[in-house]
Design an enzyme around this catalytic site. Structure first.
Site, PDB file in Angstrom:
ATOM      1  CE1 TYR A 117       5.233  33.559   8.084  1.00 32.97           C
ATOM      2  CE2 TYR A 117       3.897  32.947   6.195  1.00 32.97           C
ATOM      3  CZ  TYR A 117       4.837  32.628   7.138  1.00 32.97           C
ATOM      4  OH  TYR A 117       5.401  31.363   7.129  1.00 32.97           O
ATOM      5  CE  LYS A 122       4.342  24.879  21.500  1.00 31.25           C
ATOM      6  NZ  LYS A 122       4.776  23.465  21.503  1.00 31.25           N
ATOM      7  CG  ASP A 162       5.012  20.949  19.302  1.00 33.67           C
ATOM      8  OD1 ASP A 162       3.813  21.271  19.355  1.00 33.67           O
ATOM      9  OD2 ASP A 162       5.681  20.688  20.326  1.00 33.67           O
ATOM     10  CG  ASP A 168       4.072  29.022   4.652  1.00 37.87           C
ATOM     11  OD1 ASP A 168       3.988  28.286   3.642  1.00 37.87           O
ATOM     12  OD2 ASP A 168       4.967  29.872   4.794  1.00 37.87           O
TER      13      ASP A 168
HETATM   14 MG   LIG Z   1       7.695  20.240  20.803  1.00 35.88          MG
HETATM   15 MG   LIG Z   2       4.923  27.922   1.807  1.00 40.48          MG
END
Ligand SMILES: [Mg+2]
Ligand SMILES: [Mg+2]
Lengths: 354, 354
Positions: A142, A189, A221, A245
């Protein structure tokens, strides 16, 4: 002891809900023998209206000389619906976070037994959920370098993290876990991203200084799935900005009422406490806004100041209000209690807690 | 017509479930007068065992000369638990995607009426859900430049997209929406990311060529909430690689059974179809694996070849099996049907559909 609290009530329902948090803090002061001095300052749309600036210098000064900031909400449709507006209420919040160096956002997610039927998840899944999410707030994609090629056909964003940025929030997360169920889950990740691998290395090293806290890892994920399948497995979730977030917003709906969710934004110095709900301008001035998230934000403020027994008392009073259904109509559609009477009940309960 | 289908059954339960999909395709061939020629090839752990390579050249040749690839699953604990293994089964899948230029992953999420009680979501929330997620598969931050500073204290990943990469998947998503509920939702973070703003510009332009399809936008953090609060609002979700990874995995659990979820990976030429469940090595050879995701992958394969009536027939046969509870024990713990008998029932139903 004496504490100075900056009150930045902001827009919409902000002032009404902050008022109830102030009542709770005053009751705490009376009961536990503390003195809270409140200093009000404008932020958001109301600050633009009065000064042209969503975060006037005077407001920032008030915050910097206080022990903590209690924040309401900001945002007004007259700015949201005007794409040409150069100054926006939300800029006040972003600038405040930056000026105060607030690098960690803390969001508890708790399922209240008497409100389980409000969750979109089945009762047996949501039951017992009690986690807190530590989200890095000033780094990552961000805030990374943004590029657009001259012909406008290629765009990019850079996700960058340094060891130092990871270390400071990791220590906060491990310290929090010590006062809770003693587990930190790092969401990353690391099978794909270099920045995630740095998070994993740094956090693994820091974990060695907290031998009483267990550390585990979850790919983002998979975390998005586990929040739905088995949210009660979590204690402290630690993660970078964008993953935080997504996962914290996902977490915010599983309990069934956004009107209960408090948050803290913490840095090296003055910290800020606010409900995660917005300014809900349609509800302003109607005595219908749920004050609980604001009151629970005040409880987080107390805990941050080291007043743990006081914080626990506020939390207990909120639980009592929910149990007895002294709640606004968003939690019980037959309820006749308004913002003020819920706030009064909670303050009274604090003063008379057993 | 005659079609050549590459069968890459892979590891664990892969061969068993692919067998049931083959039965379904043979029943389609007999009923509709098509000829399917199946050519088997090894991939994954079994390919490493036989040739040392998780995707041998011969397997790639079989895929390239076929009309479509039906994939089972890959992965074996003897490689997962060995951190020193240089060659891994998963590399076979990644290389195959790359070699075939598969830039779009397509994942349907559907709530079956008779299985609503298996969902972690309450019945009134999950009911009516029927969406398909189009995830970009070869670009974005997973494939962008990775950097680690020489002293190892700063790491970064680049998220980059070009107009051309966005255009080709966007066309696929809009075309799919035309055959469905005529709505595309672009999931991005255009309030913060430059790459998301490029997605929004390109997709908005392409939408003008599909006037019968509505386009709306959702920030990824809000999308993570809406998947839980109101999943039935979605038709086609279109998104970039990492957001698609998170949102499609979140979507995969809301229906309550991962054993039902098929997927397609599509490029410019040969496409590949596979269940999203893994190789489940503990279940291999026991006739307990749920074959429905593999059979539904075969239905997606048929639709991709333009055989829409044939695909609808397979889907209907699967729905019949679920309605009549001719399912494996993961869907009904009292069930006595195994992988093969469920596959036989579906094939028979295709042959005798009304
Ligand atoms: Mg995945
Ligand atoms: Mg948000």
């Amino acid at each position: 002891m004496k504490y100075t609290i900056a009150l930045l009530a902001g827009d919409g329902i902000g002032p009404e809900v902050v008022n109830q948090a102030v009542k709770a803090l005053q009751a705490v002061g009376d009961t536990f023998g503390h003195e809270f001095e409140f200093e009000e300052a404008v932020v958001g749309a109301i600050a633009i209206d009065q000064t042209g600036d969503p975060l006037p210098e005077a407001t920032l000064d008030v915050c910097k000389r206080s022990n903590a900031v209690l924040f309401g909400a900001i945002g007004d449709p007259k700015y949201d619906n005007n794409p040409d507006a150069k100054v926006r209420p939300e800029q006040g919040l972003l600038k405040l976070r930056k000026e105060l160096g607030l690098f960690t956002n803390i969001r508890p997610v708790k399922a209240y037994e008497t409100l389980l039927d409000k969750s979109p998840l089945k009762k047996d899944i949501i039951e017992g959920t009690d986690m807190v999410i530590y989200r890095e707030l000033t780094g990552g994609i961000y805030f990374g370098e943004k590029k657009l090629s001259e012909d406008g056909t290629v765009a990019s964003d850079l996700c960058e993290y340094s060891e130092a940025e990871i270390e400071r929030i990791a220590h906060l997360a491990f310290k929090a876990a010590r006062t809770r169920k003693k587990k930190v889950t790092l969401v990353d990740k690391a099978n794909v991203l270099e920045s995630s691998r740095l998070w994993r290395r740094v956090v693994t090293t820091i974990a060695k200084s907290y031998e009483d806290v267990a550390l585990d890892f979850l790919f983002v994920d998979n975390a998005a799935m586990q929040m739905i399948l088995n949210p009660s497995q979590f204690d402290v979730i630690l993660t970078e900005n964008m993953f935080g977030d997504i996962i914290s917003d996902e977490g915010s709906v599983i309990g069934g009422s956004i009107g209960l969710l408090a948050s803290a934004s913490v840095g090296n110095d003055v910290a800020m406490f606010e409900p995660i709900h917005g300014s809900f301008p349609q509800g302003a001035g109607k005595d219908i806004a749920n004050p609980i998230a604001s009151v629970l934000s005040a409880a987080m403020l107390l805990a941050h100041l080291g007043l743990h027994e006081e914080a626990a008392t506020v939390n207990k009073a909120v639980e009592r209000a929910i149990e007895k259904q002294i709640v606004t109509s968003d939690l019980n559609k037959n309820s006749e209690y308004g913002t003020n009477s819920v706030g009064d009940y909670i303050a009274n309960t604090i003063a008379n807690i057993d």
